[in-house]
Write a protein that holds these residues in place. Sequence first.
Motif, PDB file in Angstrom:
ATOM      1  N   MET A   1      22.616  16.267   4.429  1.00 11.45           N
ATOM      2  CA  MET A   1      21.674  15.415   5.142  1.00 11.45           C
ATOM      3  C   MET A   1      20.421  15.216   4.285  1.00 11.45           C
ATOM      4  N   GLN A   2      20.034  13.963   4.091  1.00  9.15           N
ATOM      5  CA  GLN A   2      18.880  13.655   3.281  1.00  9.15           C
ATOM      6  C   GLN A   2      17.588  13.957   4.051  1.00  9.15           C
ATOM      7  N   PRO A   3      16.632  14.617   3.395  1.00  6.57           N
ATOM      8  CA  PRO A   3      15.356  14.875   4.079  1.00  6.57           C
ATOM      9  C   PRO A   3      14.622  13.569   4.359  1.00  6.57           C
ATOM     10  N   ILE A   4      13.871  13.552   5.450  1.00  7.89           N
ATOM     11  CA  ILE A   4      13.091  12.368   5.801  1.00  7.89           C
ATOM     12  C   ILE A   4      11.886  12.279   4.884  1.00  7.89           C
ATOM     13  N   ALA A   5      11.718  11.116   4.257  1.00  7.66           N
ATOM     14  CA  ALA A   5      10.602  10.939   3.338  1.00  7.66           C
ATOM     15  C   ALA A   5       9.285  10.967   4.101  1.00  7.66           C
ATOM     16  N   ALA A   6       8.312  11.668   3.539  1.00 13.24           N
ATOM     17  CA  ALA A   6       6.991  11.725   4.161  1.00 13.24           C
ATOM     18  C   ALA A   6       6.318  10.362   4.049  1.00 13.24           C
ATOM     19  N   PRO A   7       5.573   9.965   5.050  1.00 10.48           N
ATOM     20  CA  PRO A   7       4.871   8.679   4.973  1.00 10.48           C
ATOM     21  C   PRO A   7       3.831   8.694   3.862  1.00 10.48           C
ATOM     22  N   ARG A   8       3.663   7.569   3.195  1.00 11.86           N
ATOM     23  CA  ARG A   8       2.700   7.456   2.111  1.00 11.86           C
ATOM     24  C   ARG A   8       1.391   6.918   2.666  1.00 11.86           C
ATOM     25  N   ILE A   9       0.320   7.659   2.458  1.00  6.72           N
ATOM     26  CA  ILE A   9      -1.005   7.249   2.933  1.00  6.72           C
ATOM     27  C   ILE A   9      -1.896   7.052   1.720  1.00  6.72           C
ATOM     28  N   ASP A  10      -2.379   5.835   1.549  1.00  4.13           N
ATOM     29  CA  ASP A  10      -3.215   5.497   0.405  1.00  4.13           C
ATOM     30  C   ASP A  10      -4.678   5.646   0.803  1.00  4.13           C
ATOM     31  N   LEU A  11      -5.357   6.639   0.226  1.00  2.00           N
ATOM     32  CA  LEU A  11      -6.758   6.898   0.540  1.00  2.00           C
ATOM     33  C   LEU A  11      -7.719   6.354  -0.506  1.00  2.00           C
ATOM     34  N   VAL A  12      -7.202   5.599  -1.462  1.00  2.00           N
ATOM     35  CA  VAL A  12      -8.059   5.121  -2.548  1.00  2.00           C
ATOM     36  C   VAL A  12      -9.114   4.165  -2.025  1.00  2.00           C
ATOM     37  N   SER A  13      -8.704   3.161  -1.271  1.00  2.00           N
ATOM     38  CA  SER A  13      -9.654   2.171  -0.771  1.00  2.00           C
ATOM     39  C   SER A  13      -8.947   1.218   0.178  1.00  2.00           C
ATOM     40  N   ASP A  14      -9.733   0.529   1.026  1.00  2.00           N
ATOM     41  CA  ASP A  14      -9.137  -0.499   1.862  1.00  2.00           C
ATOM     42  C   ASP A  14      -8.814  -1.759   1.063  1.00  2.00           C
ATOM     43  N   THR A  15      -9.067  -1.733  -0.246  1.00  2.00           N
ATOM     44  CA  THR A  15      -8.601  -2.823  -1.094  1.00  2.00           C
ATOM     45  C   THR A  15      -7.093  -2.750  -1.321  1.00  2.00           C
ATOM     46  N   ALA A  16      -6.458  -1.696  -0.814  1.00  2.00           N
ATOM     47  CA  ALA A  16      -5.008  -1.577  -0.940  1.00  2.00           C
ATOM     48  C   ALA A  16      -4.268  -2.486   0.043  1.00  2.00           C
ATOM     49  N   THR A  17      -4.995  -3.182   0.915  1.00  2.00           N
ATOM     50  CA  THR A  17      -4.349  -4.096   1.847  1.00  2.00           C
ATOM     51  C   THR A  17      -3.640  -5.216   1.083  1.00  2.00           C
ATOM     52  N   ARG A  18      -2.609  -5.765   1.709  1.00  2.00           N
ATOM     53  CA  ARG A  18      -1.824  -6.827   1.078  1.00  2.00           C
ATOM     54  C   ARG A  18      -1.629  -7.973   2.053  1.00  2.00           C
ATOM     55  N   PRO A  19      -1.498  -9.195   1.542  1.00  2.00           N
ATOM     56  CA  PRO A  19      -1.316 -10.336   2.443  1.00  2.00           C
ATOM     57  C   PRO A  19       0.003 -10.244   3.204  1.00  2.00           C
ATOM     58  N   SER A  20      -0.046 -10.571   4.475  1.00  2.00           N
ATOM     59  CA  SER A  20       1.152 -10.569   5.310  1.00  2.00           C
ATOM     60  C   SER A  20       2.006 -11.796   4.994  1.00  2.00           C
ATOM     61  N   PRO A  21       3.267 -11.816   5.421  1.00  2.00           N
ATOM     62  CA  PRO A  21       4.092 -13.014   5.213  1.00  2.00           C
ATOM     63  C   PRO A  21       3.462 -14.266   5.814  1.00  2.00           C
ATOM     64  N   GLU A  22       2.811 -14.120   6.968  1.00  2.00           N
ATOM     65  CA  GLU A  22       2.176 -15.276   7.598  1.00  2.00           C
ATOM     66  C   GLU A  22       0.996 -15.786   6.771  1.00  2.00           C
ATOM     67  N   MET A  23       0.240 -14.863   6.191  1.00  2.00           N
ATOM     68  CA  MET A  23      -0.865 -15.272   5.326  1.00  2.00           C
ATOM     69  C   MET A  23      -0.348 -15.963   4.081  1.00  2.00           C
ATOM     70  N   ARG A  24       0.708 -15.430   3.510  1.00  2.00           N
ATOM     71  CA  ARG A  24       1.304 -16.059   2.330  1.00  2.00           C
ATOM     72  C   ARG A  24       1.774 -17.476   2.651  1.00  2.00           C
ATOM     73  N   ALA A 298      -8.365   3.344   3.816  1.00  2.00           N
ATOM     74  CA  ALA A 298      -7.484   2.336   4.404  1.00  2.00           C
ATOM     75  C   ALA A 298      -6.113   2.993   4.511  1.00  2.00           C
ATOM     76  N   LEU A 299      -5.548   3.015   5.680  1.00  2.00           N
ATOM     77  CA  LEU A 299      -4.359   3.842   5.889  1.00  2.00           C
ATOM     78  C   LEU A 299      -3.045   3.098   5.682  1.00  2.00           C
ATOM     79  N   ARG A 300      -3.102   1.789   5.686  1.00  2.00           N
ATOM     80  CA  ARG A 300      -1.851   1.076   5.511  1.00  2.00           C
ATOM     81  C   ARG A 300      -2.144  -0.354   5.059  1.00  2.00           C
ATOM     82  N   PRO A 301      -1.141  -1.002   4.446  1.00  2.00           N
ATOM     83  CA  PRO A 301      -1.336  -2.406   4.085  1.00  2.00           C
ATOM     84  C   PRO A 301      -1.514  -3.256   5.333  1.00  2.00           C
ATOM     85  N   ARG A 302      -2.220  -4.352   5.188  1.00  2.00           N
ATOM     86  CA  ARG A 302      -2.394  -5.282   6.294  1.00  2.00           C
ATOM     87  C   ARG A 302      -1.179  -6.192   6.358  1.00  2.00           C
ATOM     88  N   ASN A 303      -0.154  -5.783   7.103  1.00  2.00           N
ATOM     89  CA  ASN A 303       1.077  -6.564   7.248  1.00  2.00           C
ATOM     90  C   ASN A 303       1.274  -6.966   8.697  1.00  2.00           C
TER      91      ASN A 303
END
Length: 303
Positions: A1-24, A298-303
Amino acid sequence: MQPIAAPRIDLVSDTATRPSPEMRQAMVQAEVGDEQRGEDPSTNLLCARVASLLGKEAALFLPSGVMCNQVAILVHCRPGDKIFADESAHIVGSEAGAPAALAGAMVHTLAGQGGMFTAQQMSTHIRPGKRNAPRARLVVLEQTVNRGGGGVWPLAQVREISELARSHSIAVHMDGARLFNAVVASGVPARHYAEQCDSVWIDLSKGLGCPVGAVLAGSAEFIEQAWFWKHRLGGAMRQSGMLAAAGLYALDHHIDRLAEDHANARLFADRVTRLPGSGWIPMRYRPIWSSSMSGKPALRPRN
């Protein structure tokens, strides 16, 4: 059984946000023209929207927040002039010495609490004009305070500083990189903060999730002068509507969602501060829970 991958939390900056499909998609469909000739309808609409939101006569689309700050400083100041700012301000530690290199202005830093100084602190450093003294021309307020744990300047404190500054013919500029975080956290409309300032800008590429861009606002005369510096610094663009369309989408869909970022940041910080060894965090970097928490992290991309 494969271990569950830990969630990735980016604490560098809220500049880590990314455009959503709707924004694109909004970017793909944007109407465009030559921005420098005033013929890009999407850019013109974005500038009009931001000017209206901030209660200003005009606005200018620029590639970055740093350019917004430096264009404003170049308009407000002349070589040898003095700028008041908190010692933790972005223009002090994160803009490569640009006030001195570009405008030839010196920054007089004040030791505020959580990145926010008071009118009384500033008043002790305002001196009568002398031939051999630098002229105080500008005060810069960073909303929210990035290195102050995302702290929000209270409107009353901003008003006191503004009244003091104007009584001494000192202009007020707001680095509004996270102004909408302050709006969501405090419930104070953006124009109420902005009306205390001669110039103000908002960033589109942080919590609002755009890939690039910021908008500087002020009087019609201020923006006319800002256009000169935009060209001189290489910030003029052509069909910038594809970028402006992302900003328009963000203004329509992402401002309210900043509350989710604040809630996520507080939840994460609450959990972390319960861990053994968490008490070492210096006080000036600890979260200010009455304030916006989107400055970091910033805890997650803006999707």
